[in-house]
Design an enzyme around this catalytic site. Structure first.
Site, mmCIF file in Angstrom:
data_model
loop_
_atom_site.group_PDB
_atom_site.id
_atom_site.type_symbol
_atom_site.label_atom_id
_atom_site.label_comp_id
_atom_site.label_asym_id
_atom_site.label_seq_id
_atom_site.Cartn_x
_atom_site.Cartn_y
_atom_site.Cartn_z
ATOM 1 N N LYS A 169 0.862 -1.187 0.000
ATOM 2 C CA LYS A 169 0.000 0.000 0.000
ATOM 3 C C LYS A 169 0.899 1.237 0.000
ATOM 4 O O LYS A 169 1.526 1.555 1.002
ATOM 5 C CB LYS A 169 -0.904 0.040 1.237
ATOM 6 N N GLY A 223 7.479 5.208 7.294
ATOM 7 C CA GLY A 223 6.669 6.417 7.442
ATOM 8 C C GLY A 223 6.923 7.033 8.795
ATOM 9 O O GLY A 223 8.007 6.862 9.369
ATOM 10 N N GLU A 245 10.688 1.501 9.463
ATOM 11 C CA GLU A 245 11.633 2.560 9.074
ATOM 12 C C GLU A 245 10.915 3.870 9.328
ATOM 13 O O GLU A 245 10.027 4.249 8.560
ATOM 14 C CB GLU A 245 12.002 2.429 7.590
ATOM 15 N N CYS A 279 14.014 11.367 5.584
ATOM 16 C CA CYS A 279 14.137 10.941 6.982
ATOM 17 C C CYS A 279 15.551 11.132 7.499
ATOM 18 O O CYS A 279 15.764 11.254 8.691
ATOM 19 C CB CYS A 279 13.710 9.490 7.104
ATOM 20 N N GLU A 380 11.026 16.632 14.061
ATOM 21 C CA GLU A 380 11.386 16.501 12.649
ATOM 22 C C GLU A 380 10.701 17.617 11.848
ATOM 23 O O GLU A 380 9.510 17.862 12.034
ATOM 24 C CB GLU A 380 10.905 15.131 12.156
HETATM 25 P P1 NAP Z 1 2.896 8.700 7.354
HETATM 26 O O1 NAP Z 1 1.843 9.713 7.487
HETATM 27 O O2 NAP Z 1 3.187 7.817 8.509
HETATM 28 O O3 NAP Z 1 2.500 7.820 6.075
HETATM 29 C C1 NAP Z 1 3.289 6.743 5.658
HETATM 30 C C2 NAP Z 1 2.380 5.683 5.084
HETATM 31 O O4 NAP Z 1 1.491 5.228 6.107
HETATM 32 C C3 NAP Z 1 1.498 6.191 3.950
HETATM 33 O O5 NAP Z 1 1.337 5.164 3.011
HETATM 34 C C4 NAP Z 1 0.195 6.480 4.668
HETATM 35 O O6 NAP Z 1 -0.930 6.439 3.830
HETATM 36 C C5 NAP Z 1 0.176 5.327 5.639
HETATM 37 N N1 NAP Z 1 -0.756 5.506 6.751
HETATM 38 C C6 NAP Z 1 -1.119 6.647 7.366
HETATM 39 N N2 NAP Z 1 -2.033 6.370 8.341
HETATM 40 C C7 NAP Z 1 -2.229 5.033 8.326
HETATM 41 C C8 NAP Z 1 -3.050 4.136 9.072
HETATM 42 N N3 NAP Z 1 -3.871 4.557 10.047
HETATM 43 N N4 NAP Z 1 -3.006 2.818 8.768
HETATM 44 C C9 NAP Z 1 -2.199 2.377 7.791
HETATM 45 N N5 NAP Z 1 -1.403 3.165 7.045
HETATM 46 C C10 NAP Z 1 -1.413 4.485 7.315
HETATM 47 O O7 NAP Z 1 4.280 9.338 6.948
HETATM 48 P P2 NAP Z 1 4.546 10.346 5.740
HETATM 49 O O8 NAP Z 1 4.233 11.700 6.215
HETATM 50 O O9 NAP Z 1 3.917 9.873 4.485
HETATM 51 O O10 NAP Z 1 6.116 10.142 5.529
HETATM 52 C C11 NAP Z 1 7.019 10.918 6.168
HETATM 53 C C12 NAP Z 1 7.620 10.166 7.353
HETATM 54 O O11 NAP Z 1 8.264 8.987 6.879
HETATM 55 C C13 NAP Z 1 8.699 10.984 8.024
HETATM 56 O O12 NAP Z 1 8.586 10.877 9.424
HETATM 57 C C14 NAP Z 1 9.982 10.312 7.528
HETATM 58 O O13 NAP Z 1 11.070 10.499 8.392
HETATM 59 C C15 NAP Z 1 9.562 8.888 7.404
HETATM 60 N N6 NAP Z 1 10.428 8.149 6.482
HETATM 61 C C16 NAP Z 1 11.293 7.243 6.997
HETATM 62 C C17 NAP Z 1 12.149 6.571 6.161
HETATM 63 C C18 NAP Z 1 13.114 5.576 6.709
HETATM 64 O O14 NAP Z 1 13.670 4.824 5.920
HETATM 65 N N7 NAP Z 1 13.330 5.517 8.009
HETATM 66 C C19 NAP Z 1 12.108 6.808 4.777
HETATM 67 C C20 NAP Z 1 11.219 7.728 4.285
HETATM 68 C C21 NAP Z 1 10.369 8.396 5.150
HETATM 69 P P3 NAP Z 1 -1.535 7.831 3.231
HETATM 70 O O15 NAP Z 1 -0.500 8.364 2.326
HETATM 71 O O16 NAP Z 1 -2.759 7.426 2.534
HETATM 72 O O17 NAP Z 1 -1.791 8.741 4.415
#
Ligand code: NAP
Length: 476
Positions: A169, A223, A245, A279, A380
């Site tokens: 997803k 995420g 991650e 990230c 962040e």
């Molecule tokens: P996010 O809001 O947590 O979203 C990540 C994924 O989770 C998206 O596919 C999102 O879907 C999904 N999601 C959100 N709520 C959910 C729920 N209740 N149930 C299941 N899935 C759900 O994070 P983001 O804002 O997209 O990404 C930024 C974050 O990712 C930052 O904190 C960054 O540091 C982190 N990140 C970490 C890495 C690493 O390798 N450590 C790499 C890249 C990014 P939707 O898009 O539909 O909301």
């Protein structure tokens, strides 16, 4: 469209949602809005796919992954252009991401053949011990929008190499890139059911199906720490395997023995990469007070040369933020810092001239005099803001750098070997760049400590996340 059991199809509900170009605000597509029922269908397909795929030899699986690598390389330019339109990053960096993404197919085509077992000394003379490694089963993967192609292949390639099947997803902002990755998977001939895609504008029901469906053996998530923690808690009741991650809050430490101009160049390159939406982006730039002046001068000069705009234009060096909420979050952190006494050297506002008001552009920003009372010091940012902090002492800066719940990436600039080694060993982060701003590659383990995650992606560690270890004791 959803990709389930080897076929493209619409959502069970028949509904769809729009995809927006963050540089122009224009709609660039309309995709199926997958539901919980679609996720259940995809998991069922993956269960069917697993039984055949896990019995393929590692050499056979490697062939498919190698074909996927070749196809992604052939489609590199088209995929990069789509990424720029959908996610906003400049074309050159989008090309780099496609290369990084394809590298995972190549690396894991090779690693598939190296999931070795062991023969161990047994305690009895009539006993033999054998250890084998087997795929965990059906994997459910959730990925973010900031690296919309590589965050998918960093999971799919090792999972498939290990013999697992998978349901992905992707983020709702970048479903088109995800669909193109699955076109590659389809065209590589990977059998039906082995890899499945659910795109949706409503992630919660899909996440619920992933954590509650007993057929899912493992959840892999990239995420925010907030969503990752929630999913981990819910997955625990079924003892599902987990890889997480999550977010970061990277320190970037410049010691007085470093070249301030070289360090400022590094800081400007890694901080503003992907408009700060990474990230591993530096979020606290600690500079020794004796070199603060030349460091800031070079940083400011480099930031003044960044050109914001549509990533398809040749002279664009920095793209938009992903959406309006991201703009507001970044601006809030900047205003909070200035309100608490930070000095604004450049930026600090939304960019609207020359048609930029149609997208989500924020001026590349440099702040100095940042202190722990400020929100930006603790959370962040995920935006184009470089917060600079002065320090005087190695022990002090190490303690400050480690004083966070995050532990993903950290950067150190120093010319002293002993200091470099001390920092490498003492910083509580999963990835340390020493005079280096890009410590990532398909061959390298990527991941965080503390609230930045569990497990590693990439490298030989990446495939281990998809394998169970089984011991056999044989009486002979
Ligand atoms: P996010 O809001 O947590 O979203 C990540 C994924 O989770 C998206 O596919 C999102 O879907 C999904 N999601 C959100 N709520 C959910 C729920 N209740 N149930 C299941 N899935 C759900 O994070 P983001 O804002 O997209 O990404 C930024 C974050 O990712 C930052 O904190 C960054 O540091 C982190 N990140 C970490 C890495 C690493 O390798 N450590 C790499 C890249 C990014 P939707 O898009 O539909 O909301």
């Amino acid at each position: 469209m959803l990709y389930i059991d080897g076929e493209w199809r619409g959502a069970a509900s028949g509904s769809s949602f729009e995809v927006i170009n963050p540089a122009t605000g224009e709609s660039i597509g309309d995709v199926a809005d997958g539901t919980r029922q679609d996720a259940a269908d995809a998991i069922l397909a993956a269960s069917g796919g697993f039984s055949g795929w896990s019995r393929f030899t590692a050499f056979e699986r490697a062939e498919y992954l190698y074909r996927a690598y070749q196809l992604m390389m052939e489609r590199k330019e088209a995929l990069a252009r789509l990424m720029t339109e959908e996610q906003g990053k400049p074309l050159k960096t989008a090309r780099n991401e496609v290369q990084y993404a394809a590298d995972f197919f190549l690396w894991y085509a090779e690693e598939a053949k190296r999931t070795y077992g062991d023969v161990l000394p047994a305690p009895r003379s009539d006993q033999r011990f054998l250890v084998i490694r087997q795929p965990v089963g059906v994997v459910a993967a959730i990925t973010p929008w900031n690296y919309p192609v590589s965050m998918i292949t960093r999971k799919v390639a090792p999972a498939l190499a290990a013999g697992c099947s998978i349901v992905v997803k992707p983020a709702e902002q970048t479903p088109l890139c995800a669909m193109e990755v699955f076109n590659v998977i389809h065209d590589a001939g990977i059998p039906a059911g082995v890899a499945n895609l659910i795109v949706t504008a409503d992630p919660a029901p899909i996440g619920a199906e992933f954590v509650e469906n007993p057929a899912v053996a493992k959840i892999t998530f990239t995420g925010s720490t907030e969503v990752g923690t929630m999913l981990a808690g819910r997955a625990a009741s079924q003892m599902k395997r987990l890889s997480l991650e999550l977010g970061g809050h990277a320190p970037f430490i410049v010691f007085d023995d470093a070249d301030p101009a070289y360090a400022a160049k590094g800081a400007s390159l890694v901080k503003f990469l992907n408009t700060g939406q990474a990230c591993i982006s530096p979020n606290r730039i600690y500079v020794h007070k004796t070199i603060m002046e030349p460091f800031l001068a070079v940083l400011e000069e480099r930031v003044s040369r960044l050109r914001a705009g549509n990533g398809l234009a040749d002279d664009t060096s920095i793209g938009p933020l992903v959406d309006h909420a991201a703009l507001e979050k970044v601006d809030h952190q900047v205003q909070d810092a200035v309100g608490h006494g930070a000095r604004l050297h450049s930026g600090g506002h939304r960019l609207t001239d020359g048609g930029l008001d149609r997208g989500f552009f924020y001026a590349p920003t440099v702040l100095s005099g940042v202190t722990p009372e400020m929100e930006i010091y603790n959370n962040e940012t995920f935006g184009p803001v470089a917060p600079v902090i002065s320090f005087t002492d190695e022990v002090e800066v190490l303690a400050l750098a480690n004083r966070t719940t995050y532990g993903l990436a950290a950067y150190v600039y120093t010319q002293q070997l002993g200091r470099a080694m001390r920092m490498f060993e003492e910083l509580n982060y999963g990835i340390i760049g020493v005079n280096d701003i890009n410590p990532t590659a398909a061959a390298a383990p990527f991941g965080g400590m503390k609230h930045s995650g569990v497990g590693r992606e990439g490298g030989r560690e990446g495939i281990a996340e998809y394998l169970e270890t089984k011991l056999g004791g044989f009486s002979v």
